[in-house]
Motif scaffolding. Structure first.
Motif, mmCIF file in Angstrom:
data_model
loop_
_atom_site.group_PDB
_atom_site.id
_atom_site.type_symbol
_atom_site.label_atom_id
_atom_site.label_comp_id
_atom_site.label_asym_id
_atom_site.label_seq_id
_atom_site.Cartn_x
_atom_site.Cartn_y
_atom_site.Cartn_z
ATOM 1 N N CYS A 1 54.355 26.445 45.567
ATOM 2 C CA CYS A 1 54.913 27.475 46.449
ATOM 3 C C CYS A 1 56.155 26.972 47.175
ATOM 4 O O CYS A 1 56.195 25.839 47.637
ATOM 5 C CB CYS A 1 53.878 27.892 47.498
ATOM 6 N N TRP A 2 57.141 27.842 47.274
ATOM 7 C CA TRP A 2 58.306 27.562 48.080
ATOM 8 C C TRP A 2 57.914 27.715 49.549
ATOM 9 O O TRP A 2 56.980 28.429 49.892
ATOM 10 C CB TRP A 2 59.412 28.579 47.800
ATOM 11 N N ARG A 3 58.675 27.076 50.419
ATOM 12 C CA ARG A 3 58.489 27.296 51.850
ATOM 13 C C ARG A 3 58.880 28.745 52.150
ATOM 14 O O ARG A 3 59.895 29.242 51.631
ATOM 15 C CB ARG A 3 59.388 26.340 52.643
ATOM 16 N N PRO A 4 58.092 29.485 52.938
ATOM 17 C CA PRO A 4 58.466 30.868 53.267
ATOM 18 C C PRO A 4 59.869 30.920 53.875
ATOM 19 O O PRO A 4 60.229 30.086 54.716
ATOM 20 C CB PRO A 4 57.404 31.293 54.278
ATOM 21 N N GLU A 5 60.656 31.890 53.424
ATOM 22 C CA GLU A 5 62.047 32.025 53.868
ATOM 23 C C GLU A 5 62.143 33.142 54.908
ATOM 24 O O GLU A 5 61.811 34.297 54.622
ATOM 25 C CB GLU A 5 62.933 32.356 52.671
ATOM 26 N N ARG A 6 62.594 32.787 56.110
ATOM 27 C CA ARG A 6 62.720 33.796 57.164
ATOM 28 C C ARG A 6 63.882 34.726 56.830
ATOM 29 O O ARG A 6 65.009 34.301 56.672
ATOM 30 C CB ARG A 6 62.953 33.143 58.521
ATOM 31 N N LEU A 7 63.577 36.018 56.721
ATOM 32 C CA LEU A 7 64.560 37.019 56.319
ATOM 33 C C LEU A 7 65.073 37.856 57.483
ATOM 34 O O LEU A 7 65.971 38.669 57.311
ATOM 35 C CB LEU A 7 63.952 37.947 55.259
ATOM 36 N N GLY A 8 64.493 37.694 58.661
ATOM 37 C CA GLY A 8 64.896 38.499 59.817
ATOM 38 C C GLY A 8 63.937 39.658 60.021
ATOM 39 O O GLY A 8 62.805 39.648 59.540
ATOM 40 N N GLY A 9 64.398 40.653 60.729
ATOM 41 C CA GLY A 9 63.571 41.815 61.013
ATOM 42 C C GLY A 9 64.153 42.593 62.177
ATOM 43 O O GLY A 9 65.213 42.253 62.696
ATOM 44 N N PRO A 10 63.469 43.621 62.605
ATOM 45 C CA PRO A 10 63.974 44.437 63.708
ATOM 46 C C PRO A 10 63.897 43.672 65.033
ATOM 47 O O PRO A 10 63.180 42.674 65.149
ATOM 48 C CB PRO A 10 63.036 45.648 63.711
ATOM 49 N N PRO A 11 64.626 44.142 66.045
ATOM 50 C CA PRO A 11 64.610 43.455 67.333
ATOM 51 C C PRO A 11 63.275 43.600 68.071
ATOM 52 O O PRO A 11 62.453 44.459 67.747
ATOM 53 C CB PRO A 11 65.732 44.126 68.126
ATOM 54 N N LEU A 12 63.091 42.756 69.059
ATOM 55 C CA LEU A 12 61.938 42.803 69.945
ATOM 56 C C LEU A 12 61.774 44.216 70.500
ATOM 57 O O LEU A 12 62.755 44.867 70.861
ATOM 58 C CB LEU A 12 62.157 41.810 71.098
ATOM 59 N N ALA A 13 60.528 44.684 70.542
ATOM 60 C CA ALA A 13 60.278 46.049 71.027
ATOM 61 C C ALA A 13 58.988 46.081 71.839
ATOM 62 O O ALA A 13 58.137 45.199 71.714
ATOM 63 C CB ALA A 13 60.184 47.021 69.849
ATOM 64 N N ARG A 14 58.860 47.112 72.628
ATOM 65 C CA ARG A 14 57.662 47.318 73.446
ATOM 66 C C ARG A 14 56.890 48.498 72.866
ATOM 67 O O ARG A 14 57.473 49.516 72.491
ATOM 68 C CB ARG A 14 58.081 47.613 74.886
ATOM 69 N N ASP A 15 55.572 48.367 72.787
ATOM 70 C CA ASP A 15 54.701 49.436 72.290
ATOM 71 C C ASP A 15 53.925 50.010 73.473
ATOM 72 O O ASP A 15 52.960 49.426 73.941
ATOM 73 C CB ASP A 15 53.741 48.897 71.238
#
Length: 138
Positions: A103-117
């Motif tokens: 397995c490759w090391r997991p690659e961080r791809l990003g994502g949406p900004p911090l949010a409040r629920d």
């Protein structure tokens, strides 16, 4: 050659988070439970996609697995959610260990900004970070 399975990869990622030193971090797959018991102050929910099985050669031996796992890092404060995301990044800083797979090391791809629920009571903060996963037969 058997087609690669997604579940052992997701379980290995969850185990890497659970094995972090210090305060244990609870990991759920596919959603946090609902019910009378309160959730921890910080936790992670893993949302894997179905993955793609790729032909590893012209012989069409479909043994490579590529996919994405979103780690939704939840905290009762913004700092708790960000700190949880940092702990996930620490846990996944090496190659994932899956029997019979390299397995490759997991690659961080990003994502949406911090949010409040605000739909949850009390409200929580979450930071969803997407990681690419990839493996081939060992």
């Amino acid at each position: 050659m058997t087609a690669p399975q997604l579940l052992p990869h997701v379980q290995a990622l969850a185990a890497a988070i659970s094995a972090l030193p210090g305060t244990p971090l609870t990991v759920y797959i596919g959603g946090a439970p609902t019910g009378p018991a309160p959730l921890p102050d910080t936790y992670v929910v893993l949302y894997p996609d179905a993955g793609t099985v790729v032909a590893a050669s012209l012989a069409d031996d479909r043994t490579e697995l590529a996919g994405m796992v979103q780690a939704t890092c939840v905290g009762s404060t913004p700092e708790g959610a960000i700190g949880t995301a940092d702990r996930v990044a620490q846990a996944w800083n090496g190659a994932t260990v899956v029997a019979g797979r390299a397995c490759w090391r997991p690659e961080r791809l990003g994502g949406p900004p911090l949010a409040r629920d605000d739909d949850l009571v009390p409200a929580v903060w979450y930071l969803a970070v997407q990681y690419g996963i990839h493996s081939i037969p060992a």
